[in-house]
Write a protein that holds these residues in place. Structure first.
Motif, PDB file in Angstrom:
ATOM      1  N   PRO A 131       0.805  -1.224   0.000  1.00  0.00           N
ATOM      2  CA  PRO A 131       0.000   0.000   0.000  1.00  0.00           C
ATOM      3  C   PRO A 131       0.842   1.280   0.000  1.00  0.00           C
ATOM      4  CG  PRO A 131      -0.947  -1.597   1.509  1.00  0.00           C
ATOM      5  CD  PRO A 131       0.353  -2.174   1.045  1.00  0.00           C
ATOM      6  N   SER A 132       2.071   1.192   0.554  1.00  0.00           N
ATOM      7  CA  SER A 132       2.919   2.382   0.583  1.00  0.00           C
ATOM      8  C   SER A 132       3.740   2.554  -0.691  1.00  0.00           C
ATOM      9  CB  SER A 132       3.869   2.305   1.786  1.00  0.00           C
ATOM     10  OG  SER A 132       4.739   1.181   1.655  1.00  0.00           O
ATOM     11  N   GLY A 133       3.593   1.606  -1.618  1.00  0.00           N
ATOM     12  CA  GLY A 133       4.302   1.726  -2.896  1.00  0.00           C
ATOM     13  C   GLY A 133       5.583   0.928  -2.971  1.00  0.00           C
ATOM     14  N   ALA A 134       5.975   0.257  -1.895  1.00  0.00           N
ATOM     15  CA  ALA A 134       7.191  -0.558  -1.921  1.00  0.00           C
ATOM     16  C   ALA A 134       6.939  -1.851  -2.698  1.00  0.00           C
ATOM     17  CB  ALA A 134       7.633  -0.870  -0.496  1.00  0.00           C
ATOM     18  N   ARG A 135       8.017  -2.421  -3.206  1.00  0.00           N
ATOM     19  CA  ARG A 135       7.895  -3.670  -3.958  1.00  0.00           C
ATOM     20  C   ARG A 135       7.698  -4.829  -2.981  1.00  0.00           C
ATOM     21  NH1 ARG A 135      13.487  -2.568  -7.056  1.00  0.00           N
ATOM     22  NH2 ARG A 135      14.022  -2.401  -4.838  1.00  0.00           N
ATOM     23  N   SER A 136       6.631  -5.559  -3.154  1.00  0.00           N
ATOM     24  CA  SER A 136       6.254  -6.583  -2.192  1.00  0.00           C
ATOM     25  C   SER A 136       7.086  -7.854  -2.355  1.00  0.00           C
ATOM     26  CB  SER A 136       4.773  -6.932  -2.345  1.00  0.00           C
ATOM     27  OG  SER A 136       4.421  -7.999  -1.486  1.00  0.00           O
ATOM     28  N   THR A 137       7.440  -8.468  -1.210  1.00  0.00           N
ATOM     29  CA  THR A 137       8.080  -9.791  -1.210  1.00  0.00           C
ATOM     30  C   THR A 137       7.333 -10.711  -0.245  1.00  0.00           C
ATOM     31  OG1 THR A 137       9.641  -9.052   0.498  1.00  0.00           O
ATOM     32  CG2 THR A 137      10.366  -8.902  -1.798  1.00  0.00           C
ATOM     33  N   ASP A 138       6.005 -10.557  -0.179  1.00  0.00           N
ATOM     34  CA  ASP A 138       5.235 -11.363   0.756  1.00  0.00           C
ATOM     35  C   ASP A 138       5.114 -12.804   0.248  1.00  0.00           C
ATOM     36  OD1 ASP A 138       3.265 -11.431  -1.213  1.00  0.00           O
ATOM     37  OD2 ASP A 138       1.962  -9.996  -0.205  1.00  0.00           O
TER      38      ASP A 138
END
Length: 935
Positions: free
Chosen positions: A610-617
Motif C-alpha cells: 500500500p505504501s508503494g514498496a515492492r512486495s516480497t510477501d
C-alpha cells in the motif's frame, strides 16, 4: 467478606463532557435566547456526576480533564490527532463552568499541561492499585483498558459495559497486558495513529495469542505469510513509535497539582457545597436543580443525587435514569455468610455428616499449581447451603502457621464420599479438580454439574470464569487470587497464604459456585434442547478427563533426530540462498529481499505494498518461485524454521517426566461452535500438508505390544449440509453411497457420472467445501485459478442443481438476523450478535458464519457424542484400548494388538450409530505403529 477496602473513583472528564454535549439538546441560560450562554453540556455533566456518585461508593474521587495546549505526543508525532475537528465553540465556552460545578459537587478536578487526561488517570490508578485500593475508572474510552488489572476496573456507564480482566479479554480477545500491543497493530483512527495496513482486530488477536506479545511477533515477522505479513514487515520501523504514542503514562509528576500524593487524603470525596451549588444553578438557569436544593440541610446532598430533573429528552442510556436489571439477584451482604475453617476432627466429622446428607455439594480445591497433572492439594472447601461453607486447610506452610489436619488422613476419610456416584457434586471447571484428586489416587464420582459449562451452553459469547459469573448473575464480587498471592516474580504459592485469608477465598468460591448454579440450572431445565447439550458437555468433561489422563507416548529421540535434520537443512538453505544471491543477507528483511530480487537479479515486480514498496510477501514468493530458485529456497526456509521452533524442538519438552507422555489440555468452554481447543501442546495445529510436517506425527507412538488407531468421520460437514438442507440431489448422492464430489461434478458440468474427469472432480470438491464456508465467486475463482465470471457460473449451476442448499442458506441467514443465533441439529445455540447490528464486511462475515456454524457445531456435537459412546463401551467391556486424542473430527486410540480387530470393526460402527440423520454417517479407521502411519 471484608468490606473495609477503600475505593478510588477516577472520571474521564473529557470523555464525559463530549458525551454530555452531544447527548443534550441546545439548552441556554435564558431559554429561547440563542445569544445567551449554552448550558446543555453543563447540565448533562451535573446529571452524570450525580448519578455516578450515587451508583459507586468511593472514598477518593478525581475528575480528570485534558488541559489546553500540546502534549508530549505532539512533539513525538506532529500528525497526532491532526485530523480531529476543533472543539465546538458552544462546548469550549462550557469547559470552565463544568470544572467549577464538578468541584462544587465534591470532586477533585485535575487538568495537567503537557499530558492527556488518560495519562493522569493512569498515574493515579497505578498509585491506588499499588496501595491495594480498588480503582474504578469511569470512561467510554477503550484505550484505558490497558490499565486494567486485579485492582483496576473500567466501567462505561453509558453503555452498561464493565471492563475488568475478564471483560477486556471477552471484548477485545486479548488480556489487558496485551492491549497496547493490540492497539499498535490495529492503529487508532481517532487519534490518527497508523497501525499495520490491512490488519484488523481479528488478525491482531490471532498474532498476539500465537506469539505472546508484539515484541515476539516482530522477532518472528519473517514467518508471517501473505499480504499482511508483508505489511507487518514494512511497518516494523513505525511500530515502536506507534506503541509509544498509544501507551498511557503511569508516572506523571502530579506533585504541583495535588498535595500529599501518593497518600490519598488530599483527593478524598468531598461534601457537596450546597450554597455555592444553588447560586451556580441559578446563574445557569437550572431551576429544577435549584428547587431540589430548597430546604437544604442534612439531607440536601441526598436530594440532589436522588432527584435530578427530567426536563430534556434522554438520548443516552443512564444519563438521567438508573439502568434497571430485574434479573440480577442482589448481592448478599458480607455479614450474612458463615464460613468455617476446619482444624479439628470434631468439626471435620460434623461437616462430613453434612456432606453425606446433602442433595448437592459445591466443591473446590486449592492447589500448588495450575498444571492439573502435577498440582497437589493445599486445601478443600465445600458449600451445601447458600451463604455457608467450610475450608479444610491441609498443607499451608509458613512461619507460625497453625497445626492442620494431616492431608492423607483427611483424603482417606473423604474418599468414600468423593468416590460415591450417588453423592452429587458441583464445581466450577470440574475437570481440573478431578485431575487434582486423581493425583492423590482418588477417582471422584458423582460430578453432576459444572457452572462453567452451564454458562458455556447458555451464554456462549460471555466470559465463563467464576468471578464473571458471580458478578453477572449474583451482583457479587470476591477476592482475587492475586490479592492473596501477589503477581509476577513476587507471587507466592497458595500454601504460603495465611489460612484465614485462604479460607475466606476458597469458601467464597464454593459458596458462589452454589449460588451461580441456583441461577443457571433452572434456565437449562426449562429448555429441553439446551439441557441435552449441557448433559453432553458434562459427559464430555468426564471423557476428556480420561483422554487427558491417558496422554500419548512421545518418541523424544525421534523428535531430536528430526530437529537435527531440520537444522542442517535450514543452514543448507541459507547457504544456497547466499550463493544464488551472490552475497549474505537477512532472509527476513523485506528491504534486503527487494534489493536482491528486483535490483540485483532482475525479477519482475509482482505487486506493491500500500505504501508503494515492492512486495516480497508469501504470495509474491510463491509466484516468483515458479520461475526463480531463490524465492523457492526462502519459502522452504520459512516453513522448516517454523516447524522446528514450534514442534520438533518443543514437543518432547512438554512430556510429563514420570509418564514420558504428552498430556494436552482440552478446553471445552472456548469455541462458540462447540469445538474443542487443545493446548500444551496444541494438537490441532500440527502441520500435515508437507512431508516434514507429517513426520511430526510419527513421534506420537504406542508402547511395545500396542499400535495407534485413528478413526474419523468421512465428509462429515457435507453430510450435515445434506441433512439440514434436505436437498434431494445431495441426499441421494450420500444415500446411494456415491462419491459426492464426483456426483457434484456430474451435476455442475452436465456430464455422466462415469465421464467426470479428475480435474472436474477437483473443481467440484472446492465448490462443495467452499460454499459451506460462504466462499464468493471471487474466492472460488482465485482458488481454482479461473476467471470470476466462470466461477460465478459454476456457483449458479450448483444452486440450480441443488436448490435446497440455496434455500437453506437464505432461510438460515434470515433466521439469524431475526434471532441473533442459529442452532445445531441437536439444539446447541450459536450466538451471532453482529448479524443484525453490523454493517459491511462484518455483517457479511456474520452471515457466512450463520451458514457454516450449524454444520461446524453439529460436527462438534457428533464427535463428542462419539467419544462419549466409545468410552462407555470401552468401560463396559473392560477393554484395554485407550482413547488418547481428539483432534477435529478424529479420535485416536492406543490399542493392544489383541484388540486391533475389535477396534477396526466396532469403533466405526459405534461412531456411525450415535445419531440418525437423513444420510448415513460413515466413519473410517486406520491402524499403524504411530499416528502418521494410522492415516
Amino acid at each position: 467478606m471484608s468490606t473495609d477496602k477503600k475505593t478510588l473513583l477516577l472520571v474521564d472528564g473529557s470523555s464525559y463532557l463530549y458525551r454530555a454535549f452531544h447527548a443534550m439538546p441546545d439548552l441556554r441560560a435564558n431559554p429561547g435566547d440563542p445569544a445567551s450562554p449554552a448550558t446543555g453540556a453543563i447540565r448533562g455533566m451535573v446529571n452524570m456526576m450525580q448519578k455516578l456518585r450515587k451508583d459507586v461508593r468511593a472514598d477518593y474521587a478525581v475528575c480528570v480533564f485534558d488541559a489546553k495546549g500540546p502534549t508530549f505526543r505532539d512533539a513525538l508525532y506532529p500528525e497526532y490527532k491532526a485530523q480531529r475537528s476543533p472543539m465546538p465553540d458552544d462546548l469550549r465556552s462550557q469547559i470552565e463552568p463544568i470544572h467549577e460545578v464538578v468541584q462544587l459537587l465534591g470532586w477533585k478536578v485535575l487538568a495537567v499541561p503537557g499530558v492527556e487526561a488518560d495519562d493522569v488517570i493512569g498515574t493515579l490508578a497505578c498509585m491506588g492499585s499499588a496501595q491495594g485500593i480498588e480503582v474504578i475508572i469511569s470512561s467510554g474510552d477503550k484505550d484505558l483498558s490497558q490499565l486494567v488489572d486485579e485492582h483496576i476496573t473500567v466501567i462505561d456507564t453509558m453503555n452498561d459495559r464493565r471492563r475488568d480482566l475478564a471483560g477486556v479479554e471477552a471484548e477485545f480477545g486479548v488480556p489487558p497486558r496485551l492491549m497496547v500491543d493490540y492497539q499498535a497493530l490495529v492503529g487508532d483512527a481517532v487519534d490518527n495513529v497508523p497501525g499495520v495496513p490491512k490488519v484488523g482486530p481479528k488478525t491482531a488477536v490471532k498474532w498476539l495469542l500465537e506469539y505472546g506479545s508484539l515484541d515476539a511477533l516482530v522477532a518472528h515477522a519473517g514467518e508471517i505469510k501473505g499480504v499482511v505479513g508483508e505489511n507487518l514487515r514494512n511497518t516494523l520501523d513505525w511500530l515502536p513509535r506507534g506503541r509509544e504514542l498509544l501507551t498511557i503514562k503511569k508516572d506523571c509528576d502530579l506533585a504541583p497539582y495535588v498535595d500529599g500524593l501518593p497518600a490519598m487524603d488530599s483527593i478524598a470525596m468531598g461534601e457537596q457545597q450546597l450554597e455555592a451549588l444553588a447560586a451556580f444553578y441559578e446563574k445557569y438557569g437550572f431551576k429544577g436543580l435549584v428547587r431540589s436544593l430548597e430546604g437544604a440541610g442534612a439531607g440536601a446532598a441526598a436530594k440532589v443525587a436522588a432527584a435530578p430533573e427530567r426536563e430534556a429528552k434522554k438520548s443516552e442510556p443512564g444519563l438521567f435514569d438508573e439502568p434497571e436489571d430485574s434479573t440480577a439477584p442482589a448481592a448478599r451482604p458480607a455479614s450474612t455468610v458463615v464460613y468455617d475453617t476446619v482444624f479439628t476432627w470434631d468439626v471435620f466429622e460434623r461437616w462430613l455428616a453434612r456432606l453425606e446428607g446433602a442433595d448437592l455439594v459445591a466443591l473446590d480445591t486449592e492447589t500448588t499449581s495450575l498444571d492439573e497433572m502435577q498440582a497437589e492439594i493445599v486445601g478443600i472447601s465445600f458449600s451445601v447451603t447458600p451463604g455457608e461453607a467450610a475450608y479444610i486447610p491441609l498443607t499451608h506452610d509458613y512461619p507460625d502457621a497453625p497445626a492442620q489436619l494431616p492431608r492423607d488422613e483427611v483424603l482417606a476419610k473423604l474418599r468414600p464420599w468423593l468416590e460415591n456416584p450417588a453423592k452429587h457434586k458441583l464445581g466450577q471447571h470440574i475437570k481440573y479438580d478431578r485431575h487434582v484428586f486423581a493425583n492423590h489416587g482418588i477417582e471422584v464420582q458423582g460430578y453432576s454439574h459444572d457452572t462453567m459449562l452451564q454458562s458455556y451452553v447458555l451464554e456462549v459469547n460471555k466470559p465463563h470464569g467464576l468471578a464473571s459469573l458471580a458478578d453477572r448473575h449474583l451482583g457479587r464480587s470476591g477476592i482475587n487470587y492475586e490479592d492473596l498471592c501477589g503477581k509476577g516474580v513476587h507471587q507466592i504459592k497458595f500454601n504460603q497464604v495465611d489460612i484465614a485469608k485462604a479460607a475466606e477465598y476458597s469458601c467464597e468460591d464454593s459458596d458462589q459456585t452454589l449460588d451461580v448454579h441456583r441461577v443457571l440450572w433452572p434456565q437449562l431445565q426449562a429448555n429441553d434442547k439446551l439441557r441435552f447439550i449441557y448433559e453432553l458437555e458434562i459427559q464430555s468433561s468426564e471423557t476428556l478427563y480420561r483422554i487427558e489422563r491417558n496422554g500419548v507416548l512421545i518418541d523424544a529421540p525421534m523428535l531430536a533426530k528430526q530437529s537435527g535434520e531440520l537444522g542442517t537443512r535450514i543452514l543448507q538453505l541459507e547457504a544456497e540462498a547466499y550463493e544464488i544471491a551472490g552475497q549474505p543477507f537477512n532472509l527476513g528483511s523485506p528491504k534486503q529481499l527487494g534489493e536482491i530480487f528486483f535490483d540485483k537479479l532482475g525479477m519482475p515486480v509482482v505487486k506493491k505494498t500500500p505504501s508503494g514498496a515492492r512486495s516480497t510477501d508469501e504470495e509474491v514468493l510463491e509466484k516468483l518461485a515458479e520461475d526463480y530458485p531463490l524465492p523457492a529456497k526462502l519459502l522452504e526456509h520459512r516453513s522448516l524454521s517454523k516447524l522446528k521452533s514450534t514442534y520438533t524442538d518443543k514437543l518432547a519438552q512438554l512430556a510429563l517426566p514420570r509418564t514420558g507422555r504428552v498430556h494436552t489440555h482440552y478446553a471445552q468452554a472456548v469455541a462458540v461452535t462447540g469445538r474443542l481447543s487443545s493446548n500444551d501442546p496444541n494438537l490441532q495445529n500440527i502441520p500435515v500438508r508437507t512431508a516434514e510436517g507429517r513426520r511430526v506425527r510419527e513421534a506420537f507412538v504406542a508402547p511395545a505390544g500396542s499400535v495407534i488407531a485413528s478413526a474419523d468421520y468421512s465428509q462429515i460437514e457435507l453430510r450435515i449440509m445434506a441433512h439440514i438442507s434436505g436437498d434431494e440431489a445431495l441426499l441421494r448422492a450420500f444415500t446411494d453411497g456415491l462419491d459426492v464430489h464426483r456426483a457434484t461434478a456430474a451435476e455442475v458440468f452436465g456430464v455422466d457420472l462415469t465421464q467426470v474427469s479428475s480435474e472436474q472432480r477437483r473443481y467440484a470438491k472446492v465448490i462443495n467445501f467452499g460454499l459451506i464456508y460462504g466462499m464468493s465467486s471471487f474466492g472460488l475463482a482465485k482458488n481454482l485459478g479461473i476467471e470470476t465470471k466462470a466461477a460465478a457460473a459454476y456457483i449458479d449451476r450448483y444452486f440450480q442443481r441443488y436448490p435446497g442448499v440455496k434455500t437453506y442458506m437464505e432461510e438460515t441467514v434470515l433466521f439469524a438476523q431475526q434471532h441473533r443465533y442459529v442452532e445445531t441439529v441437536f439444539g446447541r445455540r450459536l450466538q451471532l450478535p453482529e448479524i443484525a447490528g453490523g454493517n459491511g464486511p462484518r455483517k457479511k462475515a456474520a452471515e457466512r458464519q450463520a451458514i457454516n456454524a450449524p454444520m461446524q457445531g453439529t460436527a462438534a456435537d457428533l464427535i463428542k457424542l462419539s467419544m462419549n459412546k466409545v468410552q462407555q463401551v470401552l468401560d463396559a467391556e473392560k477393554r484395554a484400548t485407550k482413547m488418547i486424542m481428539q483432534v477435529h473430527d478424529e479420535l485416536v486410540f492406543e490399542v493392544p494388538e489383541a484388540e486391533v480387530e475389535w477396534v477396526r470393526t466396532e469403533i466405526p460402527r459405534l461412531m456411525a450409530g450415535v445419531a440418525e440423520l437423513k444420510v448415513p454417517l460413515l466413519a473410517e479407521i486406520g491402524v499403524g505403529e504411530n499416528w502418521e502411519k494410522a492415516h
